[in-house]
Design an enzyme around this catalytic site. Structure first.
Site, PDB file in Angstrom:
ATOM      1  CB  CYS A 123      -0.968  -0.007   1.178  1.00 17.70           C
ATOM      2  SG  CYS A 123      -2.001  -1.473   1.218  1.00 17.70           S
ATOM      3  CG  HIS A 256      -3.108   3.413   1.961  1.00 20.31           C
ATOM      4  ND1 HIS A 256      -3.669   2.965   0.782  1.00 20.31           N
ATOM      5  CD2 HIS A 256      -3.176   2.368   2.836  1.00 20.31           C
ATOM      6  CE1 HIS A 256      -4.055   1.705   0.945  1.00 20.31           C
ATOM      7  NE2 HIS A 256      -3.769   1.329   2.171  1.00 20.31           N
ATOM      8  CG  ASN A 286      -6.636  -0.830   1.591  1.00 19.41           C
ATOM      9  OD1 ASN A 286      -5.971  -0.499   0.610  1.00 19.41           O
ATOM     10  ND2 ASN A 286      -6.095  -1.199   2.743  1.00 19.41           N
TER      11      ASN A 286
HETATM   12  O1  UT7 Z   1      -3.616  -1.208   3.606  1.00 21.07           O
HETATM   13  C1  UT7 Z   1      -2.633  -1.333   4.571  1.00 21.07           C
HETATM   14  C2  UT7 Z   1      -3.044  -0.701   5.781  1.00 21.07           C
HETATM   15  N1  UT7 Z   1      -4.132  -1.414   6.393  1.00 21.07           N
HETATM   16  C3  UT7 Z   1      -4.758  -0.836   7.371  1.00 21.07           C
HETATM   17  O2  UT7 Z   1      -4.464   0.305   7.664  1.00 21.07           O
HETATM   18  C4  UT7 Z   1      -5.773  -1.595   8.171  1.00 21.07           C
HETATM   19  C5  UT7 Z   1      -5.575  -1.259   9.617  1.00 21.07           C
HETATM   20  N2  UT7 Z   1      -6.517  -1.892  10.507  1.00 21.07           N
HETATM   21  C6  UT7 Z   1      -7.816  -1.517  10.552  1.00 21.07           C
HETATM   22  O3  UT7 Z   1      -8.272  -0.702   9.772  1.00 21.07           O
HETATM   23  C7  UT7 Z   1      -8.670  -2.100  11.645  1.00 21.07           C
HETATM   24  O4  UT7 Z   1      -7.857  -2.751  12.588  1.00 21.07           O
HETATM   25  C8  UT7 Z   1      -9.760  -3.093  11.138  1.00 21.07           C
HETATM   26  C9  UT7 Z   1     -10.817  -2.315  10.375  1.00 21.07           C
HETATM   27  C10 UT7 Z   1      -9.126  -4.131  10.241  1.00 21.07           C
HETATM   28  C11 UT7 Z   1     -10.428  -3.789  12.314  1.00 21.07           C
HETATM   29  O5  UT7 Z   1     -10.979  -2.832  13.175  1.00 21.07           O
HETATM   30  P1  UT7 Z   1     -10.757  -2.952  14.754  1.00 21.07           P
HETATM   31  O6  UT7 Z   1     -11.494  -1.845  15.368  1.00 21.07           O
HETATM   32  O7  UT7 Z   1      -9.266  -3.003  14.968  1.00 21.07           O
HETATM   33  O8  UT7 Z   1     -11.498  -4.292  15.094  1.00 21.07           O
HETATM   34  P2  UT7 Z   1     -10.928  -5.658  15.704  1.00 21.07           P
HETATM   35  O9  UT7 Z   1     -10.055  -6.337  14.691  1.00 21.07           O
HETATM   36  O10 UT7 Z   1     -10.346  -5.369  17.040  1.00 21.07           O
HETATM   37  O11 UT7 Z   1     -12.264  -6.461  15.859  1.00 21.07           O
HETATM   38  C12 UT7 Z   1     -13.308  -6.034  16.735  1.00 21.07           C
HETATM   39  C13 UT7 Z   1     -14.452  -7.034  16.676  1.00 21.07           C
HETATM   40  C14 UT7 Z   1     -14.027  -8.486  16.834  1.00 21.07           C
HETATM   41  O12 UT7 Z   1     -14.992  -9.148  17.600  1.00 21.07           O
HETATM   42  P3  UT7 Z   1     -14.720  -9.509  19.145  1.00 21.07           P
HETATM   43  O13 UT7 Z   1     -13.479 -10.361  19.130  1.00 21.07           O
HETATM   44  O14 UT7 Z   1     -14.499  -8.181  19.813  1.00 21.07           O
HETATM   45  O15 UT7 Z   1     -15.961 -10.218  19.552  1.00 21.07           O
HETATM   46  C15 UT7 Z   1     -14.085  -9.027  15.422  1.00 21.07           C
HETATM   47  O16 UT7 Z   1     -14.313 -10.399  15.367  1.00 21.07           O
HETATM   48  O17 UT7 Z   1     -15.125  -6.945  15.415  1.00 21.07           O
HETATM   49  C16 UT7 Z   1     -15.238  -8.259  14.854  1.00 21.07           C
HETATM   50  N3  UT7 Z   1     -15.193  -8.157  13.404  1.00 21.07           N
HETATM   51  C17 UT7 Z   1     -16.273  -8.024  12.625  1.00 21.07           C
HETATM   52  N4  UT7 Z   1     -17.587  -7.964  12.898  1.00 21.07           N
HETATM   53  C18 UT7 Z   1     -18.450  -7.821  11.871  1.00 21.07           C
HETATM   54  C19 UT7 Z   1     -14.088  -8.150  12.624  1.00 21.07           C
HETATM   55  N5  UT7 Z   1     -14.437  -8.014  11.331  1.00 21.07           N
HETATM   56  C20 UT7 Z   1     -15.801  -7.938  11.321  1.00 21.07           C
HETATM   57  C21 UT7 Z   1     -16.732  -7.796  10.277  1.00 21.07           C
HETATM   58  N6  UT7 Z   1     -18.043  -7.735  10.605  1.00 21.07           N
HETATM   59  N7  UT7 Z   1     -16.371  -7.688   8.976  1.00 21.07           N
END
Ligand code: UT7
Length: 329
Positions: A123, A256, A286
């Site tokens: 990215c 990005h 993305n």
């Molecule tokens: O391109 C290169 C750069 N990439 C990035 O910059 C991505 C960086 N990371 C992010 O943008 C975020 O970390 C994400 C959007 C990927 C995830 O967001 P988050 O706030 O960090 O969520 P998390 O991974 O901590 O997940 C929170 C909860 C979890 O459930 P529990 O364990 O709290 O019960 C996940 O299982 O959200 C759940 N979850 C979802 N729920 C519904 C994860 N994905 C989904 C989904 N739908 N698609």
């Protein structure tokens, strides 16, 4: 400087292309639900800002998207493909293992002979490619470059993994970068930290006629998030210092497009009003190396970013890689 070198490179035109198939969060969630994967428009919008993404049709590759973006950039720059003497494609989803997607783009543009190669910095690929093209122009190796970011990330998504498959989309963006005695690109900085290879990767590879390892994207989202917010602020300040400019000189921040929360946090740390932030993640998702030139082109064509404006481009992604370019358009 040698006889062919110039003091600056400048962007002469921008272009972009999205494949026509647009999928909203609700449409994607319905497709995933049919496979027993639960997600929702509400979760995706709240956590990322993404509302829709575009997916390329079967058989459409990064080179096809890149060529369309390139043609639009060439038209905007009022120049013929035959006047290009360098093609760089930033991509992590190349058409083939080899030759490079840049060579395929060159062939599809109907030109031959000029240098063409790919840059693989995920990215951060576009800021890497732009910096390489700028350096080659300043060194007198090239005078007019096509710099393209093109991706079909839909091909490497694991649609059983809801933590990643809702985040990415396909598309391409391009600029024509030409030698100039006026600025232009003002400063750039590129970085990588290979200690973080495992937090965002597609670990599979081709060996002996087989794919060994997993050929689908893996990401530790929270780890990437944390690193991204810390490096993006630092690299922006470094590039401003190199260019003898300050945060107040930035007319537009084009980061990005991965997550609206990362973008807003970066703008806040740089004390930029949100009106100066170019946002396309809601419509594109993305698109990895394509996201910055896509966002730049949309803002130029919307009449937001204008000639003479000072623009900060910032990329961050797998590697871990990151970088920024400050330019006067
Ligand atoms: O391109 C290169 C750069 N990439 C990035 O910059 C991505 C960086 N990371 C992010 O943008 C975020 O970390 C994400 C959007 C990927 C995830 O967001 P988050 O706030 O960090 O969520 P998390 O991974 O901590 O997940 C929170 C909860 C979890 O459930 P529990 O364990 O709290 O019960 C996940 O299982 O959200 C759940 N979850 C979802 N729920 C519904 C994860 N994905 C989904 C989904 N739908 N698609």
């Amino acid at each position: 400087m040698n006889a062919n070198s110039h003091r600056f490179s400048r962007i002469a035109g921008t272009g972009s292309f999205l494949p026509p198939n647009r999928l909203t969060n609700d449409e994607l969630a319905a497709q995933l639900a049919a496979q027993g994967i639960e997600t929702s428009d509400q979760w995706i919008v709240e956590r990322t800002g993404i509302r829709a993404r575009h997916f390329a049709a079967a058989g459409v590759n990064s080179s096809d998207l890149g060529v369309e973006a390139a043609k639009r950039a060439l038209a905007a720059a009022h120049c013929q493909a035959s006047s290009i003497d360098l093609i760089i494609v930033a991509t992590s989803t190349p058409d083939m293992v080899f030759p490079s997607t840049a060579c395929i783009v060159q062939q599809k543009l109907g030109v031959h002979g000029c240098a063409a190669f790919d840059v693989q910095a995920v990215c951060a690929g576009f800021v890497y490619a732009l910096t390489v093209a700028d350096s080659m122009i300043k060194a007198g190796v090239a005078r007019k470059a096509l710099v393209i970011g093109a991706e079909v990330f839909s091909r490497i998504l694991d649609f059983k993994d809801r933590t990643t498959c809702v985040l990415f989309g396909d598309g391409a963006g391009a600029v024509v970068l030409e030698a100039s005695d006026e600025p232009g690109l003002l400063a750039s900085a590129l970085h990588a930290d290979g200690r973080h290879v495992g937090i965002l990767c597609v670990p599979g590879h081709v060996s002996g006629g087989h794919v060994l390892g997993d050929p689908l994207l893996k990401m530790d989202g929270p780890a990437v998030f944390k690193l991204a917010v810390s490096v993006l602020e630092r690299v922006a300040r470094d590039v401003l210092a190199k260019a003898n400019r300050t945060e107040a000189d930035i007319d537009w921040l084009v980061p990005h497009q991965a997550n609206i929360r990362i973008m807003l946090s970066t703008a806040k740390k740089l004390e930029l009003p949100t009106e100066k932030l170019v946002v396309t993640v809601h419509e594109h998702g993305n698109t990895s190396a394509a996201s910055i030139p896509l966002a730049l082109d949309e803002a130029v064509r919307a009449g937001k970013i204008q000639r003479g404006d000072t623009v900060m481009l910032e990329g961050v992604g797998g590697g871990f890689t990151w970088g920024a370019v400050l330019l006067d358009l």
